[in-house]
Motif scaffolding. Sequence first.
Motif, PDB file in Angstrom:
ATOM      1  N   UNK A  57      -0.564  23.282  46.766  1.00 51.09           N
ATOM      2  CA  UNK A  57      -1.014  24.332  45.684  1.00 51.09           C
ATOM      3  C   UNK A  57      -2.511  23.936  45.320  1.00 51.09           C
ATOM      4  N   UNK A  58      -3.237  24.876  45.216  1.00 53.27           N
ATOM      5  CA  UNK A  58      -4.873  24.874  44.880  1.00 53.27           C
ATOM      6  C   UNK A  58      -4.798  25.071  43.170  1.00 53.27           C
ATOM      7  N   UNK A  59      -5.463  23.886  42.928  1.00 55.13           N
ATOM      8  CA  UNK A  59      -5.773  23.606  41.419  1.00 55.13           C
ATOM      9  C   UNK A  59      -7.267  23.604  41.166  1.00 55.13           C
ATOM     10  N   UNK A  60      -7.617  23.981  40.099  1.00 51.98           N
ATOM     11  CA  UNK A  60      -9.132  23.582  39.740  1.00 51.98           C
ATOM     12  C   UNK A  60      -9.106  22.573  38.855  1.00 51.98           C
ATOM     13  N   UNK A  61     -10.095  21.478  39.139  1.00 47.78           N
ATOM     14  CA  UNK A  61     -10.297  20.228  38.243  1.00 47.78           C
ATOM     15  C   UNK A  61     -11.752  20.014  38.011  1.00 47.78           C
ATOM     16  N   UNK A  62     -12.338  20.098  36.952  1.00 47.89           N
ATOM     17  CA  UNK A  62     -13.622  19.796  36.581  1.00 47.89           C
ATOM     18  C   UNK A  62     -14.625  20.737  37.468  1.00 47.89           C
ATOM     19  N   UNK A  63     -14.111  21.851  37.428  1.00 52.82           N
ATOM     20  CA  UNK A  63     -14.890  22.989  38.324  1.00 52.82           C
ATOM     21  C   UNK A  63     -14.772  23.063  39.681  1.00 52.82           C
ATOM     22  N   UNK A  64     -14.057  22.039  40.409  1.00 50.63           N
ATOM     23  CA  UNK A  64     -13.852  22.061  41.789  1.00 50.63           C
ATOM     24  C   UNK A  64     -12.474  22.394  42.056  1.00 50.63           C
ATOM     25  N   UNK A  65     -12.394  22.799  43.239  1.00 48.34           N
ATOM     26  CA  UNK A  65     -10.776  23.459  43.878  1.00 48.34           C
ATOM     27  C   UNK A  65     -10.491  22.098  44.536  1.00 48.34           C
ATOM     28  N   UNK A  66      -9.119  21.945  44.464  1.00 52.10           N
ATOM     29  CA  UNK A  66      -8.538  21.064  45.359  1.00 52.10           C
ATOM     30  C   UNK A  66      -7.084  21.294  45.700  1.00 52.10           C
ATOM     31  N   UNK A  67      -6.432  20.573  46.523  1.00 51.10           N
ATOM     32  CA  UNK A  67      -5.016  20.929  46.763  1.00 51.10           C
ATOM     33  C   UNK A  67      -4.111  19.754  46.303  1.00 51.10           C
ATOM     34  N   UNK A  68      -2.938  20.078  45.644  1.00 48.44           N
ATOM     35  CA  UNK A  68      -2.202  18.836  45.252  1.00 48.44           C
ATOM     36  C   UNK A  68      -0.476  19.235  46.066  1.00 48.44           C
ATOM     37  N   UNK A  69      -0.022  18.324  46.187  1.00 54.33           N
ATOM     38  CA  UNK A  69       1.550  18.533  46.884  1.00 54.33           C
ATOM     39  C   UNK A  69       2.565  18.656  45.867  1.00 54.33           C
ATOM     40  N   UNK A  70       3.493  19.682  45.851  1.00 55.45           N
ATOM     41  CA  UNK A  70       4.549  19.662  45.341  1.00 55.45           C
ATOM     42  C   UNK A  70       5.483  18.733  45.558  1.00 55.45           C
ATOM     43  N   UNK A  71       6.098  18.152  44.506  1.00 55.00           N
ATOM     44  CA  UNK A  71       6.726  16.670  44.583  1.00 55.00           C
ATOM     45  C   UNK A  71       8.135  17.160  45.389  1.00 55.00           C
ATOM     46  N   UNK A  72       8.686  15.974  45.710  1.00 62.07           N
ATOM     47  CA  UNK A  72      10.382  16.061  46.296  1.00 62.07           C
ATOM     48  C   UNK A  72      11.022  17.069  45.630  1.00 62.07           C
ATOM     49  N   UNK A  73      11.884  17.727  46.018  1.00 60.72           N
ATOM     50  CA  UNK A  73      12.856  18.661  45.492  1.00 60.72           C
ATOM     51  C   UNK A  73      12.263  19.856  45.088  1.00 60.72           C
ATOM     52  N   UNK A  74      10.936  20.269  44.973  1.00 62.64           N
ATOM     53  CA  UNK A  74      10.345  21.616  44.709  1.00 62.64           C
ATOM     54  C   UNK A  74      10.378  21.707  43.336  1.00 62.64           C
ATOM     55  N   UNK A  75       9.775  22.814  42.730  1.00 62.85           N
ATOM     56  CA  UNK A  75       9.678  23.194  41.572  1.00 62.85           C
ATOM     57  C   UNK A  75      10.064  24.629  41.349  1.00 62.85           C
ATOM     58  N   UNK A  76      10.360  24.999  40.115  1.00 63.78           N
ATOM     59  CA  UNK A  76      10.608  26.399  39.772  1.00 63.78           C
ATOM     60  C   UNK A  76       9.461  27.107  38.870  1.00 63.78           C
ATOM     61  N   UNK A  77       9.343  28.342  38.825  1.00 60.44           N
ATOM     62  CA  UNK A  77       8.445  28.843  38.047  1.00 60.44           C
ATOM     63  C   UNK A  77       8.329  28.439  36.586  1.00 60.44           C
ATOM     64  N   UNK A  78       7.062  28.152  36.271  1.00 61.72           N
ATOM     65  CA  UNK A  78       7.050  27.732  34.611  1.00 61.72           C
ATOM     66  C   UNK A  78       7.183  26.005  34.630  1.00 61.72           C
ATOM     67  N   UNK A  79       8.029  25.384  35.559  1.00 67.38           N
ATOM     68  CA  UNK A  79       8.014  23.991  35.373  1.00 67.38           C
ATOM     69  C   UNK A  79       7.012  23.198  35.310  1.00 67.38           C
ATOM     70  N   UNK A  80       6.631  22.182  34.538  1.00 71.07           N
ATOM     71  CA  UNK A  80       5.632  21.198  34.490  1.00 71.07           C
ATOM     72  C   UNK A  80       5.848  20.180  35.237  1.00 71.07           C
ATOM     73  N   UNK A  81       5.149  19.737  36.210  1.00 71.38           N
ATOM     74  CA  UNK A  81       5.283  18.537  36.927  1.00 71.38           C
ATOM     75  C   UNK A  81       3.593  17.681  37.309  1.00 71.38           C
ATOM     76  N   UNK A  82       3.991  16.564  37.557  1.00 73.93           N
ATOM     77  CA  UNK A  82       2.646  15.704  37.493  1.00 73.93           C
ATOM     78  C   UNK A  82       2.526  15.485  39.251  1.00 73.93           C
ATOM     79  N   UNK A  83       1.378  15.416  39.457  1.00 71.42           N
ATOM     80  CA  UNK A  83       0.921  15.031  40.897  1.00 71.42           C
ATOM     81  C   UNK A  83      -0.478  14.365  40.968  1.00 71.42           C
ATOM     82  N   UNK A  84      -0.588  13.419  42.130  1.00 67.33           N
ATOM     83  CA  UNK A  84      -1.840  12.680  42.228  1.00 67.33           C
ATOM     84  C   UNK A  84      -3.019  13.394  42.981  1.00 67.33           C
ATOM     85  N   UNK A  85      -4.119  13.403  42.286  1.00 66.22           N
ATOM     86  CA  UNK A  85      -5.174  13.961  42.872  1.00 66.22           C
ATOM     87  C   UNK A  85      -5.520  13.436  44.083  1.00 66.22           C
ATOM     88  N   UNK A  86      -6.236  14.124  45.091  1.00 64.38           N
ATOM     89  CA  UNK A  86      -6.621  13.353  46.615  1.00 64.38           C
ATOM     90  C   UNK A  86      -7.332  12.012  46.169  1.00 64.38           C
TER      91      UNK A  86
END
Length: 307
Positions: A57-86
Amino acid sequence: MMLSGVLQSDSKGSYSHLSQSLVHSEVDEEMDTAKKATATPIVEVVAPSDLAEGYELQVTVNGAVTKIKVPQGGVVKGQRFSAPLPTAERPILSSPELVPPPSSNSSIPVGHWRDDTFDCFKYGFFHAHLWNAMCCTPILLAQLMTRLQLDVLGRPRDIASTTGTFQKILAVVVVFWTSRILLAWIISATTITVVMQSYDSNNNEFVDNEIGTKGSGDLFRMIRDVSNVTYAICVVLVLMNIRKHVRRKFAIPESSFFPKGLEDILCSLFCMGCTAAQIARHTTEYDEQPAGCCTENGINEKQHMIV
């Protein structure tokens, strides 16, 4: 003297103990500093749609765009989840190097295709995407490249590098078909058919028997054949790149029907029109966005969209 010896021994022991404590203290500080420096920052994200495990998933952090991976099991719309930045091995990229996140991305299925490869008639026999796919596949590919912000080779690039992709592909198509018509006329004009007459006694008449051709038409015939093969190879490779990009972007796994790693090239080679049409249907919702036969992105010009 004995007291002196004890004091010497104690002082040595004290110095030794003090020196070891200093060494351990310095090492601990260095380790703490290293841990802080190598600690992976965590970002909290709200899922824009149902996302499969491993989807980037593409996200914007401090004005830069990066990609984070959806964790194991996937997520549903509106769900909050945490993921490590590259990490340092995968640095955050500046926004021009990645495709901007689409505003309508939630309507595009993730983890699977919207429909099957052979659902070409889903929107009827006279739908624009179907006719472009079957009659002039490169035009539909140009529309897909504009829609997905890809360059003329089907690779993701920044906006500056992908501006005018449709016009460039259209120019190539026009030049190719114009040259084919011209070559056909030249071949016809420079080729002489050699005919030998023979007498057919059964029907009591002379019969023309073609025994070959003469002239410079063979050279132009070779040029025509080489250009046809080159054109076809380029279309297949571009379609393969587009399909591979779409599968990666929307976390669509390969089918077990094909040998591993060959699905994109085989679909592009043997089902070119159907494959292009499937990508077109997957990257937009034609029920909501009317198709455009000759528009740059394959939908109504007023509804510009980059996915």
